[in-house]
Motif scaffolding. Structure first.
Motif, PDB file in Angstrom:
ATOM      1  N   PRO A 195       1.255  -1.840   0.594  1.00  0.00           N
ATOM      2  CA  PRO A 195      -0.281  -0.310  -0.115  1.00  0.00           C
ATOM      3  C   PRO A 195       0.702   1.129   0.185  1.00  0.00           C
ATOM      4  O   PRO A 195       0.624   2.317  -0.269  1.00  0.00           O
ATOM      5  N   GLU A 247     -11.886   3.421   0.759  1.00  0.00           N
ATOM      6  CA  GLU A 247     -11.659   3.988  -0.147  1.00  0.00           C
ATOM      7  C   GLU A 247     -11.283   5.276  -0.866  1.00  0.00           C
ATOM      8  O   GLU A 247     -10.588   5.985  -1.246  1.00  0.00           O
ATOM      9  N   LEU A 250     -11.328   8.632  -0.179  1.00  0.00           N
ATOM     10  CA  LEU A 250      -9.414   9.125   0.610  1.00  0.00           C
ATOM     11  C   LEU A 250      -9.007  10.009  -0.870  1.00  0.00           C
ATOM     12  O   LEU A 250      -8.238  10.641  -1.278  1.00  0.00           O
ATOM     13  N   ASP A 257      -4.719  10.607   1.941  1.00  0.00           N
ATOM     14  CA  ASP A 257      -4.672   9.042   2.220  1.00  0.00           C
ATOM     15  C   ASP A 257      -2.886   8.882   2.109  1.00  0.00           C
ATOM     16  O   ASP A 257      -2.896   7.054   2.359  1.00  0.00           O
ATOM     17  N   VAL A 260      -2.784   6.892   5.583  1.00  0.00           N
ATOM     18  CA  VAL A 260      -3.487   6.030   5.609  1.00  0.00           C
ATOM     19  C   VAL A 260      -3.138   4.993   4.773  1.00  0.00           C
ATOM     20  O   VAL A 260      -2.472   3.683   4.972  1.00  0.00           O
ATOM     21  N   GLY A 261      -1.986   5.009   4.068  1.00  0.00           N
ATOM     22  CA  GLY A 261      -1.199   3.895   3.266  1.00  0.00           C
ATOM     23  C   GLY A 261       0.293   3.669   4.198  1.00  0.00           C
ATOM     24  O   GLY A 261       0.191   2.574   4.171  1.00  0.00           O
ATOM     25  N   TYR A 263      -0.100   4.310   7.290  1.00  0.00           N
ATOM     26  CA  TYR A 263      -0.493   3.037   8.276  1.00  0.00           C
ATOM     27  C   TYR A 263      -1.022   1.872   8.392  1.00  0.00           C
ATOM     28  O   TYR A 263      -0.210   0.619   8.724  1.00  0.00           O
ATOM     29  N   ALA A 264      -1.356   1.290   6.734  1.00  0.00           N
ATOM     30  CA  ALA A 264      -1.647   0.708   6.343  1.00  0.00           C
ATOM     31  C   ALA A 264      -0.487  -0.312   6.351  1.00  0.00           C
ATOM     32  O   ALA A 264      -0.076  -1.698   6.286  1.00  0.00           O
ATOM     33  N   LYS A 271      -5.760  -1.057   2.553  1.00  0.00           N
ATOM     34  CA  LYS A 271      -5.735   0.132   3.020  1.00  0.00           C
ATOM     35  C   LYS A 271      -7.225   0.716   3.918  1.00  0.00           C
ATOM     36  O   LYS A 271      -7.698   0.783   5.030  1.00  0.00           O
ATOM     37  N   VAL A 274      -8.216  -0.623   7.415  1.00  0.00           N
ATOM     38  CA  VAL A 274      -7.344   0.662   8.406  1.00  0.00           C
ATOM     39  C   VAL A 274      -8.886   1.425   8.664  1.00  0.00           C
ATOM     40  O   VAL A 274      -9.236   2.316   9.360  1.00  0.00           O
TER      41      VAL A 274
END
Ligand code: AQP
Length: 347
Positions: A195, A247, A250, A257, A260-261, A263-264, A271, A274
């Motif tokens: 991701p 998603e 985003l 985005d 989140v990417g 974190y993923a 994603k 998440v």
């Protein structure tokens, strides 16, 4: 032909989360299934002005730091090959042959050169222009079949495939007469997965996270301590909306985005999962979770890098051992290429 992985990282300082998630994480994964060769590409590093790569002492320091990052991230230097490019002469030798195979028109299309040369094109080094040909040589010297890279390197990978194909075609009769497989050079495949194949700047979600960004707040360095990581994530640019639950929410929200990417990628979740967890939440809460996750994942790597860079003799020995093993494969290719092209050599 067996599968073989090759990839490289430039020792140009400020190794960051983009390099880690876009490339190094995949380097680590691939070692479970493939024979891997990972290179600190010091010949590539000097293609930009010395004021950028920092001069000889800085180059040595950064070369050891990238080596330490490889090992700290989990690459086993006993099982896989880790070395610095300048210790294997075949990279430069094969580049000359490929310079005579690649076409000017192909290189003129390379967007990285245009970006890095900027408006002062006439003053860019010839090395910077030739960078993609050297990269093709790095990969094909080991007849590598798979190349884990970030998305920004996709065009260079396509060029490497074009060079391999043209060499195989131009020299097809000679390749056959020397008893080699007609597809002497494999067409290397990019491995661009996960991701976070393009991690963006923490200050501007439309710009790639990069080593050369003048703002240190734009990136998380692999050497950052917990406080620095926390500060940078807390100050990261966001928008006023809460996080979306799906998603597609985003789209047109590059900063959201990007976070989140990240974190993923760090949590190893898609994603969508998440967003399932944080959809509707404000950024402040999400960022606190991201800080905990990032510190958890990155601090042990930073600590191990620090320990390894203090053991210069060990790091240098890893590079020397790796170069010796790389050179065995490289020499085989260089000898075959010399025979194919028609260069007389000592047997
Ligand atoms: N932002 C990124 N997201 C995902 N992957 C990235 N890579 C680089 N930036 C990102 C990948 O990291 C590997 C090593 O990169 P490099 O050292 O060869 O140099 P680079 O791509 O030039 O790195 P930078 O940070 O972008 O440096 P500058 O500032 O000099 O341009 C590659 O696989 C790359 O795709």
């Amino acid at each position: 032909m067996t599968t073989r992985v090759f990839s490289g990282v430039q020792p140009t300082g400020n190794l960051h989360l983009g390099n880690y998630l876009g490339a190094i994480v995949n380097f680590v994964k691939l070692q479970a299934t493939h024979e891997c060769i990972y290179c600190v590409v010091d010949l590539h590093a000097i293609t930009v002005p010395m004021s950028v790569w920092g001069g000889p002492d800085e180059l040595r320091r950064n070369t050891r730091e990238v080596t330490a990052a490889f090992i700290a991230a989990g690459i086993d230097p006993k099982k896989q090959i880790i070395f610095n490019q300048s210790q294997v002469a075949g990279h430069a030798e094969l580049t000359w042959v490929f310079n005579c195979v690649a076409r000017l028109g192909w290189l003129n299309r390379m967007t990285q050169f245009k970006e890095k040369a900027g408006k002062d094109r006439e003053n860019a080094s010839i090395g910077l222009y030739d960078y993609p040909v050297l990269m093709a040589s790095d990969i094909l010297l080991y007849r590598a079949t798979h190349v884990p890279v970030g998305e920004d390197q996709k065009q260079h990978l396509e060029l490497a495939r074009d060079i391999a194909q043209k060499f195989n075609n131009d020299f097809s009769e000679s390749i056959a007469s020397t008893g080699q497989n007609e597809k002497y050079f494999p067409l290397p495949e990019p491995v661009i997965t996960g991701p976070a194949t393009r991690v963006m700047s923490l200050r501007d979600g439309t710009k790639k996270m990069s080593k050369s960004d003048p703002s240190d707040y734009s990136r998380i360095n692999l050497t950052d301590d917990a406080d620095a990581i926390a500060q940078k994530i807390r100050k990261a640019k966001t928008d006023p909306e809460p996080l979306p639950s799906e998603e597609k929410g985003l789209e047109a929200r590059p900063e959201a985005d990007n976070l989140v990417g990240i974190y993923a990628a760090l949590s190893g979740k898609p994603k969508a999962d998440v967003l399932g967890e944080f959809g509707g939440a404000q950024f402040s809460g999400f960022k606190s979770n991201l800080v905990d996750l990032a510190v958890n994942k990155l601090s042990p790597i930073a600590a191990e890098m620090k320990r390894l860079t203090q053991d210069q003799a060990y790091v240098d020995q890893v590079l020397i051992d790796g170069a010796e093993r790389a050179n065995v494969i490289a020499t085989e290719t260089i000898n075959a290429v010399k025979d194919i092209v028609g260069f007389i050599r000592k047997r």
